[in-house]
Design an enzyme around this catalytic site. Structure first.
Site, short mmCIF file in Angstrom:
data_model
loop_
_atom_site.label_atom_id
_atom_site.label_comp_id
_atom_site.label_asym_id
_atom_site.label_seq_id
_atom_site.Cartn_x
_atom_site.Cartn_y
_atom_site.Cartn_z
CD GLU A 86 -2.96 0.91 1.87
OE1 GLU A 86 -3.77 2.11 2.53
OE2 GLU A 86 -3.30 -0.24 2.50
CG ASP A 298 0.83 -16.17 11.41
OD1 ASP A 298 0.31 -15.70 10.59
OD2 ASP A 298 0.43 -17.41 11.85
#
Length: 450
Positions: A86, A298
């Site tokens: 982004e 994660d």
């Protein structure tokens, strides 16, 4: 074309998998083969390493690996690596870091590092009998019979912290848990925790089977449902915060007092309104996930935990909070997150190892603080824009390059548009219109590329 199931796909070579994909789903497109292969690494050993991170791999999917400098955290200067696609995330984080650099920087405090896992089981019988057996015998046996599993972790000052029998029968008939609390030091600890839990389940069954105080029916009723760590870690939590005198927060034509009032109101809205809180927290996770991915952790587990924590009081709410007290503005986040700096990708992925090196090879606790700071910085930058210039002005300027790349603009054309939009708000329509004028193209459809 109707597709058919495939047998033995995992046993095909990488070339075989690509050939099947292109023929079955992409109409034999040779360009697709070229695209997939151009992302392969020239170093065959390095490519093999990446292939073996997952299953059925056919190529690599690149994400930009960027740097956000000037983060003063606990009086030490950091440059934070971020893996994110982004366009405005790294820029916003960097801007917030620079803003707070001369205002005392960020402070972090690890409040707790406890991680959790559960043995979920069913038991139909005398609950008091089960509770007594657990406290008098089973609990000690669970710890004893996992000594081989916990040996190395205990040597690093980790291991099993506590075991509890949880009665959940009010929610589901005959449902109980063994709740394990663990310290996994610098590893995320998923494999360690799950190994302990699976041994707990075996020990629990064996101890009840061997205990004559339980009837044959009670012994038979014990069924292990599953053994699994929880990604919700409300007791593995870090606080990151910034603070400064209110008068240091003047923003352009906006006075310090007005800025603080607007900023505080924006935070309060996110605390009470779930529609806003969802977008508010998504912005926070933009910064958090980018660092989590860059450091080989994660991000899905971190996301799940953060959003569960945001709803812990019965309504989804902001992860960040602010207050003004005695003329001091304070803005903070309490982030539950389980991270590791050893094991998994942290020991294998070359870029992950580099990212951890950039951060000074932090411990898991130190990385928790850095990640929380990235989220807080992202949120500060977003709220600062929202209550002053508006979010689109900065965001669309960052998005400009994406639009120009889609149009296959030259370097000279890109520079033209950077100058063109210095005092204008970027919109897709305006870019297309001006690009057409620049190239002497009248019809918009002639500009767009396939």
């Amino acid at each position: 074309m109707k597709h058919q199931p495939v047998e033995g796909f995992s046993k095909l070579s990488k070339e075989g998998k690509i050939e099947w994909l292109v023929n079955e789903y992409l109409n034999g497109d040779e360009k697709a083969i070229q695209t997939l292969k151009q992302y392969w690494n020239d170093d065959a050993d390095l490519q093999k390493l990446h292939d073996e991170f997952s299953e059925n791999t056919i190529s690599n999917f690149y994400m930009p690996f960027g740097l956000a400098p000037n983060f003063l955290i606990n009086d030490e200067l950091y440059t934070i690596p971020m893996a994110v696609e982004e366009s405005s995330v790294v820029a916003a984080a960097s801007k917030a870091a620079k803003f707070w650099l001369d205002r005392g920087g960020f402070k972090t405090t690890v409040l707790s590092t406890t991680k959790l896992g559960h043995v979920h089981f069913m038991y139909e019988g005398d609950v008091e009998k089960l509770r007594t057996a657990f406290e008098n015998n089973i609990k000690a046996k669970l710890i004893e019979e996992t000594n081989d599993i916990t040996k190395n972790m205990r040597a690093r000052n980790g291991g099993i912290l506590n075991l509890e029998l949880i009665d959940k029968t009010a929610d589901l008939e005959n449902y109980f848990q063994i709740k394990g609390s663990f310290e996994t030091v610098d590893s995320m600890g998923a494999n360690f925790i799950n190994s302990c839990l699976e041994q707990f389940a075996k020990t629990l069954k064996n101890e009840i089977d061997a205990d004559d105080t339980f009837t044959p029916e009670e012994k038979e009723s014990v069924q292990i449902v599953m053994c699994i760590l929880s990604n919700y870690t409300p007791d593995c939590i870090v606080r990151a915060e910034v603070s400064c005198p209110v008068e240091q927060l003047a923003e352009g034509n906006v006075s310090a007092e007005e800025f603080v009032e607007k900023f505080s109101r924006a935070v309060r809205i996110a605390e009470i309104e779930p529609y806003r809180a969802t977008t508010h927290n998504k912005g926070i996770m933009n910064g958090i996930d980018a660092v989590v991915i860059a450091t080989g952790n994660d991000f899905r587990a971190v996301e799940a935990c953060a959003h569960t924590y945001a709803a812990k009081d019965g309504q989804y709410s902001s992860l960040t909070h602010c207050e003004v007290k005695d003329g001091i503005f304070r803005f903070w986040i309490d982030l539950p997150t389980a991270l590791g700096t050893i094991g998994g990708l942290t020991s294998l992925h070359p870029i992950v190892k580099l990212a951890l090196g950039i951060l000074g090879k932090p411990s898991a606790s130190e990385l928790m603080g850095i990640v929380a700071v990235a989220g807080l910085a992202q949120n500060f930058a977003a709220l600062r824009s929202l209550v002053t210039t508006g979010i689109q002005k900065g965001h669309m300027k960052m998005h400009l390059m994406n639009i120009l790349n889609q149009l296959e603009a030259t370097d000279e054309e890109k520079q033209y548009f950077v100058n063109f939009f210095k005092d204008k708000t970027v919109t897709h329509h305006t870019v297309i219109e001006e690009f057409g004028k620049l190239r002497g193209i009248k019809a918009e459809q002639e500009i767009k590329k396939d």
